[in-house]
Structures are given as C-alpha cells and as structure tokens.
Design a protein around this motif. Structure first.
Motif, PDB file in Angstrom:
ATOM      1  N   ALA A 127       0.842  -1.187  -0.061  1.00 37.20           N
ATOM      2  CA  ALA A 127      -0.230  -0.151   0.139  1.00 37.20           C
ATOM      3  C   ALA A 127       0.848   1.287   0.020  1.00 37.20           C
ATOM      4  O   ALA A 127       0.478   2.315  -0.747  1.00 37.20           O
ATOM      5  N   GLY A 128       2.035   1.198   0.662  1.00 33.56           N
ATOM      6  CA  GLY A 128       2.840   2.195   0.873  1.00 33.56           C
ATOM      7  C   GLY A 128       3.429   2.719  -0.580  1.00 33.56           C
ATOM      8  O   GLY A 128       3.460   3.702  -0.866  1.00 33.56           O
ATOM      9  N   SER A 129       3.941   1.589  -1.008  1.00 32.59           N
ATOM     10  CA  SER A 129       4.690   1.500  -2.240  1.00 32.59           C
ATOM     11  C   SER A 129       3.677   2.183  -3.352  1.00 32.59           C
ATOM     12  O   SER A 129       4.261   2.990  -4.247  1.00 32.59           O
ATOM     13  N   HIS A 130       2.488   1.894  -3.516  1.00 32.02           N
ATOM     14  CA  HIS A 130       1.536   2.546  -4.459  1.00 32.02           C
ATOM     15  C   HIS A 130       1.369   3.881  -4.072  1.00 32.02           C
ATOM     16  O   HIS A 130       0.648   4.518  -5.051  1.00 32.02           O
ATOM     17  N   LEU A 131       1.884   4.613  -3.299  1.00 31.34           N
ATOM     18  CA  LEU A 131       1.543   5.833  -3.132  1.00 31.34           C
ATOM     19  C   LEU A 131       2.694   6.679  -3.553  1.00 31.34           C
ATOM     20  O   LEU A 131       2.642   8.060  -3.584  1.00 31.34           O
ATOM     21  N   LEU A 132       3.981   5.885  -4.002  1.00 27.61           N
ATOM     22  CA  LEU A 132       4.835   6.734  -4.507  1.00 27.61           C
ATOM     23  C   LEU A 132       4.536   7.026  -6.033  1.00 27.61           C
ATOM     24  O   LEU A 132       3.794   6.276  -6.636  1.00 27.61           O
ATOM     25  N   ASP A 133       5.255   8.065  -6.804  1.00 30.57           N
ATOM     26  CA  ASP A 133       5.362   8.310  -8.017  1.00 30.57           C
ATOM     27  C   ASP A 133       6.058   7.488  -8.792  1.00 30.57           C
ATOM     28  O   ASP A 133       7.396   7.877  -9.174  1.00 30.57           O
ATOM     29  N   LEU A 134       5.611   6.600  -9.628  1.00 27.89           N
ATOM     30  CA  LEU A 134       6.345   5.479 -10.297  1.00 27.89           C
ATOM     31  C   LEU A 134       6.972   6.201 -11.557  1.00 27.89           C
ATOM     32  O   LEU A 134       8.355   6.069 -11.595  1.00 27.89           O
ATOM     33  N   LEU A 135       6.286   7.189 -12.211  1.00 28.88           N
ATOM     34  CA  LEU A 135       6.803   7.970 -13.451  1.00 28.88           C
ATOM     35  C   LEU A 135       8.209   8.512 -12.951  1.00 28.88           C
ATOM     36  O   LEU A 135       9.148   8.471 -13.562  1.00 28.88           O
ATOM     37  N   LEU A 136       8.054   9.420 -11.796  1.00 31.48           N
ATOM     38  CA  LEU A 136       9.085  10.363 -11.179  1.00 31.48           C
ATOM     39  C   LEU A 136      10.227   9.469 -11.040  1.00 31.48           C
ATOM     40  O   LEU A 136      11.519   9.722 -10.997  1.00 31.48           O
TER      41      LEU A 136
END
Lengths: 214, 109
Positions: free
Chosen positions: A57-66
């Motif tokens: 859940a925490g990981s999915h709050l990061l901006d993957l594109l950035l």
C-alpha cells in the motif's frame, strides 16, 4: 618519463602499481559500503515479509513515473562519468571537464527530482515521526514502510551529495592540469564510487517503487 | 588491468541497454503478476548492476586483488542475508513484533 616518476609515490615500483593500489582501496571501502546498505536492505526485506500488505500500500503511494525518470537520469550520469574516465585515459582535458560538469548536472537533477518527491510526501502527511496522517484508510504498519523509504533514499541522497563534492574536487584538479593520460587514478577512483551509488539506486528503485502490480 | 580503455561504442551500448531495462522493469510494474513481480524486478536489477560493475567500473578488466575483494564482499553479504532470512522465513509470525502495532494503530507516527 620524468613526469610519471614525479607522480609515483616512493613506496610504489611504478605508476601502474600505484594506480592499482588506488583502485583496490576504493573497492575495499565499497565493501564496507555494501555491508552498510546491505543491513538496510535486509531490514527492509524482513519487515516487508512480515507486513507485506502495508508495504505494498505504501509503495503504491509513490510516483512511479518520477522514480523511473530519476533512474534514467542517474544511469545517464553514470554514462557521462564513464566518458570522463575515457577522456582522462586519452588525455583529453576539454572533454574530461565537459563530461565531469555533465555528470554533476545530472546528479543535481536527480537530487532535485528527489526533493520534489520528498515535498509531495510532506504535502500528503506521509512523513513518519514528523507528520504521519494519510487520508482515508491505510494499513496499520504503513508508517514502517515510509520510515524505510526515507532512511534508504536519504542515505542514498547523502552519498550523492558526497559524490558531487568529490566530482568538484576532480573538476578543479582537471582544470589545474593535474591529470595526464598516464596519471589519472583520481578520476577512475571517484568514477568507481559514483557508479556504486548508481547501483544502490538500481536496487532501491524496484524494491521501493515496484511492489506488486499497480 | 588498470590501463584498459573501454571504447565509447561499448559504453554507449551498455548505456542504451540500461535505459531499455529501466523501461521494461517500469512497464512490468504496472502489471500484477503476483510473486513474479519481485522476481522479475530483482532479476533485471541484478542484470543492470552486473553491466555497471563489469564495464562502467572496469571489473571485467581488473586485476586479481580487486576481484578477490569484490568476491569477498558478495560472500559476506550472502552470509548476512542467508543467516538472517533462514531465521525469519522459518518462523511463525502469528504474533508480529508488538511495538510497531501499538504505535501505528493510533494512526499517528
């Protein structure tokens, strides 16, 4: 070769042996660095195993594109660093200085994007110990994920800042004509350090940004 | 050995490969493959790191001593990970460590 002789410290047979000793020293230091980051990676792995859902859940709050853009920027900086070493080996001062400056710029871009990401985390109240109050429902242990996120990316960013300082020293030495095609161990050794910091990020990116599918 | 010069062509090839692999690993990140996500992501990361170590860091052309130091680094890292994970993975986690639970159920910190 009076120039080579002058560059050789008295305990070495010749410049090549000194060069190898310089590189060996950096590899030993990087061994201690691997154990340092290894401890962080291991701690991360243990808690990710225990609280997988919260980490996902925490990981999915990061901006993957950035994160992906930043990975590319850092790889590009490693490329220009490799070109710096090439220019030093060929004794091309102008190319060396250009490539060193490019490496420093790309490193700064990486740190800038990292700063933007940190800003987003503060904005969304995702900073454990300071302001951890995310919107909506979130798994109980998600703060643990963000603790690891800040410590691991923070330690990596600190190594980047140290690397920028080292590059500045190499740049000044290059401008002062301190390197020749035969004598440029400093460029190589700083290069090895810079690539190592890149490798740490190569592992941080999938571990922090790519948990499960989005 | 220390004096080996890698050609710009090879550097560029490695650079492009690293960029492509970054694209692949990011694309796979958008697909849910269960446990295969982490396996693919780590395999790509190890491949990328190997390219950087061998060519950018010149390990492919290094002498015996740097190779020995690097190999022992990997050995100690393997000991660290194997011994710890052999404990963690064989343990029953019905009762996870309590400290973090009590801290975060309040939603603070």
């Amino acid at each position: 070769m009076p120039e080579e002789l002058a560059a050789t410290a008295h305990q070495f047979e010749d410049l090549a042996q000194q060069h190898e000793a310089d590189e060996l020293g950096m590899w030993v230091f990087l061994g201690t660095e691997v154990m340092f980051f290894g401890g962080l990676f291991l701690g991360y792995t243990v808690y990710r195993h225990v609280y997988f859902g919260a980490f996902e859940a925490g990981s999915h709050l990061l901006d993957l594109l950035l994160g992906a853009v930043n990975t590319s920027v850092l790889i590009a900086s490693s490329f220009t660093m490799a070109l710096s070493v090439y220019a030093a080996q060929k004794g091309r001062k102008k190319t060396l200085i250009t490539c060193l400056i490019l490496t420093m710029i790309l490193g700064s871009v990486f740190l800038g994007i990292k700063g933007v990401e940190y800003g987003q985390k503060f904005h969304h109240h995702l900073v454990p110990g300071y302001d951890f109050n995310p919107e909506g429902n979130f798994p109980a242990h998600m703060s643990l994920y963000f603790s690891f996120y800040f410590i691991m990316t923070g330690m990596h960013a600190l190594h980047m800042i140290v690397g920028e300082g080292l590059l500045l020293v190499v740049l000044i030495l290059a401008a002062k004509n301190r390197f020749t095609a035969a004598h440029h161990a400093t460029v190589e050794v700083v290069g090895i350090y810079w690539h190592f910091v890149d490798i740490i990020w190569i592992f941080l990116f999938p571990l922090l940004y790519l948990i499960g599918g989005r | 050995m220390a004096g080996h010069i890698v050609s710009i062509k090879l550097y560029a090839l490695i650079f492009i490969t690293l960029l492509v692999m970054t694209g692949v690993t990011t694309a796979v990140g958008y697909v849910d493959l269960g446990r295969w996500n982490i396996i693919i992501a780590l395999a790509i990361a190890i491949f990328k790191a190997s390219l950087v170590i061998l060519f950018f860091m010149h390990m492919k052309y290094a002498g015996k001593l740097p190779r020995l130091v690097f190999a022992s680094t990997l050995l100690w890292l393997a000991i660290l990970i194997t011994l710890t994970m052999s404990d963690v993975l064989t343990r029953s986690w019905d009762h996870p460590p309590q400290g973090w639970q009590s801290l975060s159920t309040s939603g603070q910190r």
